[in-house]
Structures are given as C-alpha cells and as structure tokens.
Scaffold this motif. Sequence first.
Motif, PDB file in Angstrom:
ATOM      1  N   SER A  46      -4.666  -9.637   0.599  1.00 50.91           N
ATOM      2  CA  SER A  46      -3.219  -9.686   0.412  1.00 50.91           C
ATOM      3  C   SER A  46      -2.571  -8.380   0.849  1.00 50.91           C
ATOM      4  O   SER A  46      -1.525  -8.373   1.494  1.00 50.91           O
ATOM      5  CB  SER A  46      -2.893  -9.947  -1.056  1.00 50.91           C
ATOM      6  N   LEU A  47      -3.198  -7.292   0.464  1.00 53.50           N
ATOM      7  CA  LEU A  47      -2.586  -6.008   0.740  1.00 53.50           C
ATOM      8  C   LEU A  47      -2.479  -5.740   2.231  1.00 53.50           C
ATOM      9  O   LEU A  47      -1.476  -5.218   2.700  1.00 53.50           O
ATOM     10  CB  LEU A  47      -3.405  -4.886   0.089  1.00 53.50           C
ATOM     11  N   HIS A  48      -3.500  -6.093   2.957  1.00 56.22           N
ATOM     12  CA  HIS A  48      -3.517  -5.722   4.366  1.00 56.22           C
ATOM     13  C   HIS A  48      -3.287  -6.898   5.295  1.00 56.22           C
ATOM     14  O   HIS A  48      -3.426  -6.769   6.504  1.00 56.22           O
ATOM     15  CB  HIS A  48      -4.847  -5.045   4.708  1.00 56.22           C
ATOM     16  N   PRO A  98       0.824  -1.211   0.000  1.00 57.20           N
ATOM     17  CA  PRO A  98       0.000   0.000   0.000  1.00 57.20           C
ATOM     18  C   PRO A  98       0.859   1.262   0.000  1.00 57.20           C
ATOM     19  O   PRO A  98       1.784   1.393   0.798  1.00 57.20           O
ATOM     20  CB  PRO A  98      -0.786  -0.128   1.308  1.00 57.20           C
ATOM     21  N   GLY A  99       0.529   2.166  -0.879  1.00 60.81           N
ATOM     22  CA  GLY A  99       1.263   3.413  -0.968  1.00 60.81           C
ATOM     23  C   GLY A  99       2.373   3.393  -1.999  1.00 60.81           C
ATOM     24  O   GLY A  99       2.841   4.456  -2.404  1.00 60.81           O
ATOM     25  N   ASP A 158      -6.311   4.262   4.424  1.00 57.84           N
ATOM     26  CA  ASP A 158      -6.570   5.316   5.396  1.00 57.84           C
ATOM     27  C   ASP A 158      -7.321   4.688   6.546  1.00 57.84           C
ATOM     28  O   ASP A 158      -8.541   4.637   6.543  1.00 57.84           O
ATOM     29  CB  ASP A 158      -7.405   6.431   4.767  1.00 57.84           C
ATOM     30  N   GLY A 159      -6.602   4.238   7.495  1.00 58.22           N
ATOM     31  CA  GLY A 159      -7.265   3.561   8.593  1.00 58.22           C
ATOM     32  C   GLY A 159      -7.682   2.176   8.164  1.00 58.22           C
ATOM     33  O   GLY A 159      -6.847   1.308   8.008  1.00 58.22           O
ATOM     34  N   SER A 160      -8.976   2.004   7.970  1.00 58.88           N
ATOM     35  CA  SER A 160      -9.442   0.673   7.608  1.00 58.88           C
ATOM     36  C   SER A 160      -9.609   0.567   6.107  1.00 58.88           C
ATOM     37  O   SER A 160     -10.065   1.495   5.456  1.00 58.88           O
ATOM     38  CB  SER A 160     -10.782   0.396   8.295  1.00 58.88           C
ATOM     39  N   GLY A 212     -12.486  -5.061  15.565  1.00 56.99           N
ATOM     40  CA  GLY A 212     -11.228  -5.722  15.252  1.00 56.99           C
ATOM     41  C   GLY A 212     -11.282  -6.565  14.004  1.00 56.99           C
ATOM     42  O   GLY A 212     -10.299  -7.187  13.624  1.00 56.99           O
ATOM     43  N   ASN A 213     -12.406  -6.587  13.331  1.00 57.70           N
ATOM     44  CA  ASN A 213     -12.520  -7.367  12.099  1.00 57.70           C
ATOM     45  C   ASN A 213     -12.667  -6.416  10.916  1.00 57.70           C
ATOM     46  O   ASN A 213     -13.721  -5.846  10.686  1.00 57.70           O
ATOM     47  CB  ASN A 213     -13.702  -8.323  12.184  1.00 57.70           C
ATOM     48  N   ARG A 214     -11.597  -6.301  10.172  1.00 58.36           N
ATOM     49  CA  ARG A 214     -11.600  -5.326   9.084  1.00 58.36           C
ATOM     50  C   ARG A 214     -12.477  -5.749   7.926  1.00 58.36           C
ATOM     51  O   ARG A 214     -12.941  -4.922   7.131  1.00 58.36           O
ATOM     52  CB  ARG A 214     -10.170  -5.115   8.601  1.00 58.36           C
TER      53      ARG A 214
END
Lengths: 296, 296
Positions: free
Chosen positions: B139-141, A76-77, A124-126, A208-210
């Motif tokens: 995968s990304l996170h 990411p990024g 951005d955060g989640s 806690g679960n994205r």
Amino acid sequence: MIKMRCLVRVPNRGGAEALKLFCFRLWSDIFSDGTNGMTDLNNDLFKSIDPARRGTTSEGVIAQLREMIHRGDLRPGDRLPPERDLAKLLGVSRPTLRSGIHSLAAVGILQSRQGAGTFVVKSDGSPSLDANSLRLMASLHGFTTAEMFEARQALEMAISYLAAGRATSDQIATMAEEITGMYASLDDPEQYLIHDMHFHQTIAAASGNRILTALMNMIASILLDVRRKTVHRSRDLKESAEMHRRIYRAIRERNPEEARNAMRDHLTSAQMAQESEEEEEGGPTDATGNGNHDPD
Amino acid sequence: MIKMRCLVRVPNRGGAEALKLFCFRLWSDIFSDGTNGMTDLNNDLFKSIDPARRGTTSEGVIAQLREMIHRGDLRPGDRLPPERDLAKLLGVSRPTLRSGIHSLAAVGILQSRQGAGTFVVKSDGSPSLDANSLRLMASLHGFTTAEMFEARQALEMAISYLAAGRATSDQIATMAEEITGMYASLDDPEQYLIHDMHFHQTIAAASGNRILTALMNMIASILLDVRRKTVHRSRDLKESAEMHRRIYRAIRERNPEEARNAMRDHLTSAQMAQESEEEEEGGPTDATGNGNHDPD
DNA sequence: CCGCCTTAGTGGTCATACCTTTGAAAGCTT
DNA sequence: AAGCTTTCAAAGGTATGACCACTAAGGCGG
C-alpha cells in the motif's frame, strides 16, 4: 473528522451483563474533513482483524492505522499526530495506542523518535522488509545456512534474469564501478564484501521488482551476519570477481539466460567457499545470525 | 537455570540523578556461557535495527526475548511466564514488557490469548511469515498486482524446480489428489481455488525449502485476496487444470527444467486470466488486498 | 547577526487499578 | 457415580495519571 460511535451489547456469560461501549472512529482525511458522513453502524468494515479474536482494542488500533495507510491518508515520511491526541481521536487510551504503534513499528512501517514524533517510514530507495522476523523464524525452526543460500540463489537467479532485460545504462554503469571496486580491493576482504553487496543490490534495483528486491535483502542481511564472521579468511576473491564480471557482461548484453546461469554458478561457488571457510573455523552451520545489538 | 544480574549506573543529565537499574539476564541450561566474543565492526550497512536508537527499554525487552529464542530456551509452543512475573524477572514494568510482546506478536513470533497466556507460535506444518508487513508495504509504495505476480512466478518457478528433485511419493500422491479435486470442481470456482492453493502448497512443501515456502505463502496470501474478488467469474478452469497436470507430470518424472517451465507458463496464463477478469469487473490494479488473512 | 539557553512538546517508562476471558476445580443435579 | 453447572483464581486487556528524557524551535544576550 468523522466520529462514529456504536453501542454494542455483549451478553456476558455470568449473571452480570454489561453494556460494552465500543466506539470506533473513522476519519477520512487525517486532520481535514468537514463532512459528517454518518453511515450505518453495524457495518463491520473491520474485517481486517483476525476473525477469531476481533475484540481487542489494540488490534482495532492497528486496523485503523492500516486502513489509513491503505487509503493513502498516511504516506511515507508523514508524521503521525502526537500520541495523546491520536489516542483521543481513536477513542482509546495511550498505552493501547502505543501497543498498536509498536506493532506497526515492529514490522517496519512506523518509526518513533523520542522528542520528535512518530513517522511513517520513508523509503530510502527501495522499500525493505524487516529481517528480524525471518531471523527469529530461522532460530525457532532451525533453518540451516544451506537452506538460506538456496533461497537466496533462487531469488537472485530470478532477479538477474529480470535485470538483464530491464537494466538502465546508469545501472549497468554502476555495476561496472562496483566490479572495479572489487578488483581494487582484492586484498581487503571487508572492503570487497561491501562492493559485492552493492553490486547485488544494484542488480536487484535493475530488476525493477521491488518485492523480489525486498525479499532478497531480507535473506541477504541474515547471510551477511554469517558471512562477516569468516570474511577475514576469504581468499580466491579474484575468482569471485571474475564471476561477478560474467554476470555483469550477461546483463550488459541483455542475455537473461546467461545472467541467470552466471548468478547460479556464482552463488553456488560462494556457498561452497563459505562452507569451507566455516569448516576451517569450526563454526556451526546454524542460520541463527545472532542479532548482536547490545547497548554498548 | 542460571540467572545473572548486572547493575549499570547511568548518569542522568538533569539535576536529579537517578540510578537506573538495568539488568539483563543470561539464561543457559548449562553454565556453558563463557565470553561472548563478538567483534563489533561497526558496519552499519545493514539496518537490522535502527542503529540510532538502541537504548530504549522496550527494545531491550525484545532483545531479551529474541535472545531467549535464539538460545533455544523458548521453543515453538512454549508458554511464557505470566506478564507480571516476567516483567519483574526482566526488571521492567508491565506496560513496557507488553510493548515488547506486542512487537513480537506483530511479526508472528508470539501469540497472546486472554486468560490463557502468551505462547511462542507453533508451526502447524510449515512456518509462515506474517503477510501484513508486505501488505502494508504494498500500500505504501503502490506495488502493482503485476509486480506481485512476477514475484510469485519467480518464487514458484524455483520451488517447482526444487520439488521435481525432492518430492516424496506421498507428496506426489497428494498432488495427484488435488488435481483430481480440480477436475471434479470445474464448475465450482471457489472450490477449484481451494484445490489450486493446496496443490501449490504441496509443491512448496515438496521443495524442501521452508524459506521459499514461507515467502511464497506471503505473496500468495495477498494475491489470494485479489483473486477471490473475481473468482466467481473464472472460466477456462479446464485449461488451468491441464496446466497443473503438466506441472505434476514434470515433477513426477523428476524433470526440474520442465517443471519450472510448466510453472512459468501456468502462472503467466493465470495472470493474464486474472487481468482480463479484473478488467471485466472494472476493478483497479492496486495490490492492496486489504486485510483478510484467514487462519486456515 | 550569531550562538547559547530556555521551554514547550513529544515519545518512553512506570505504577496502579479494574475489567474480561479463560480454564479448571468445586459443587450440584440426575 | 456420572455429568453438568457454578464458581473462582489466574492471566491478559485496558484505562488513568504521573513523571522522565529527548528534540526542536524560539527567545535572550553577547
């Protein structure tokens, strides 16, 4: 960079048989890799693509980029190489590469900025999934708002249940602030709506679960469009705030069952309120929150 | 069909000013389209589309197609005009149009078949969202399998709760058949897995909520990849079948709470079994089930 | 030292040409 | 005449090349 080239002979049905050049490259590390690890060629490490139509080069590009993400070469990024270079690296033309990039951009993985470059979307955060696909799906199959509400309710009930067991004190404090904000804006529906959303998102983060969080946001963003239309008619905000407080208390006291029930009651009540407001407006019950993004 | 054309002059910064043709059409079966009274409250709380850049022609194309879908001009199974024609119709070049089509294809709305045409995807049964975006996100996170399981559990608990109240007798009969199939293939893990999946999908269909169903399928398709790797080591299938039967009985007897609890226990147990099998294999706990989304 | 300006670099778009696949119509064989 | 094969137009897929628009960084002048 490792380049691997493989010649595949594809028999044509017509008399004219053609040798098809099919080349794909693998680079293990995006720019830096010296070793030339030529492995066997017919190794179809390509199964990531639709088996029915695995020929299109464009999908090959997508597969390559996905592979890079799976491998962790792209994080990411990160910024991708320029299109022209990347096209050469992958052995495809620029339009083809661009198709792949566009596809990945459509699902919210990549983001291109003219003049700057193409970047892997940063969290951005989640992490969030693109809601447009669901929006389109809703239009195509005529999902009703009630169905959306039900899905949201199911998700948020699970989320609040989890949050009650996992919320940190910081997160609980944030929830309290948002509730305070709600009470402070009882006479300003739009402002209230913002605090409302923030409150729910804080709970989601606390769960806690994205994944559940991303799914919830996806649905919530669609319902938000629906809700914004009637928000100015909102009333009984005080009652709504009370229900939020009940959820908050349950989470603070680490009572998952109560948190879930409170969330259920809250959303049931919110849906009923929404429906009555819509009815007043004479609005339809279609879930097609028209994406209304027009070039000014 | 009514076509409306609108010319907008966009001043260029450089010395060479060009008249940019920007035409968008409004289709409507009936001339019922009056004014689009939208109150653009610039609330950028939500990022349906990147707010920074909404001028690109390619996105204009996507917006156009989406508009057509929202309006109902394009319905599932419909075929789009040929690219060359559609490009002229929309006033863009073919590559640009193709970018838009690719983007929509990436989210599972359109599907192009070489030599045949481009079609709006038609829902074979229940609409499904593309799992690839979630896969990439995983995968990304670095989503863990545990997180996925938890999300699935949350969804399926809600689904079975709903199904207990809504399942038709046909659906219940189908569930019974699948359970019979499970018992019949206790010694064939792969076959068992198929019946398992069908059972869960039947419940999802019975829930009557296509959104939850789509979300569940999205997650399930990823977990399936993980599961397939260790399925040959499966054991205790009998115990699993018993738990399925418990779910079935609860649904048949219209007992939502029991259905939800049974589903919770089943998935908890399934997750533990999966983890122990993985451990045996020495496999990682990464949720990146690369690719392999099978069409059936 | 600061700010404006220039300038390479990058994505966005367009035009064109050619290839491959598809599916149906036309023609041939049986 | 029925069935199969061949043929061909239509449609999507790809490649090449060019130009435009925007961004950001470096150079110039104040």
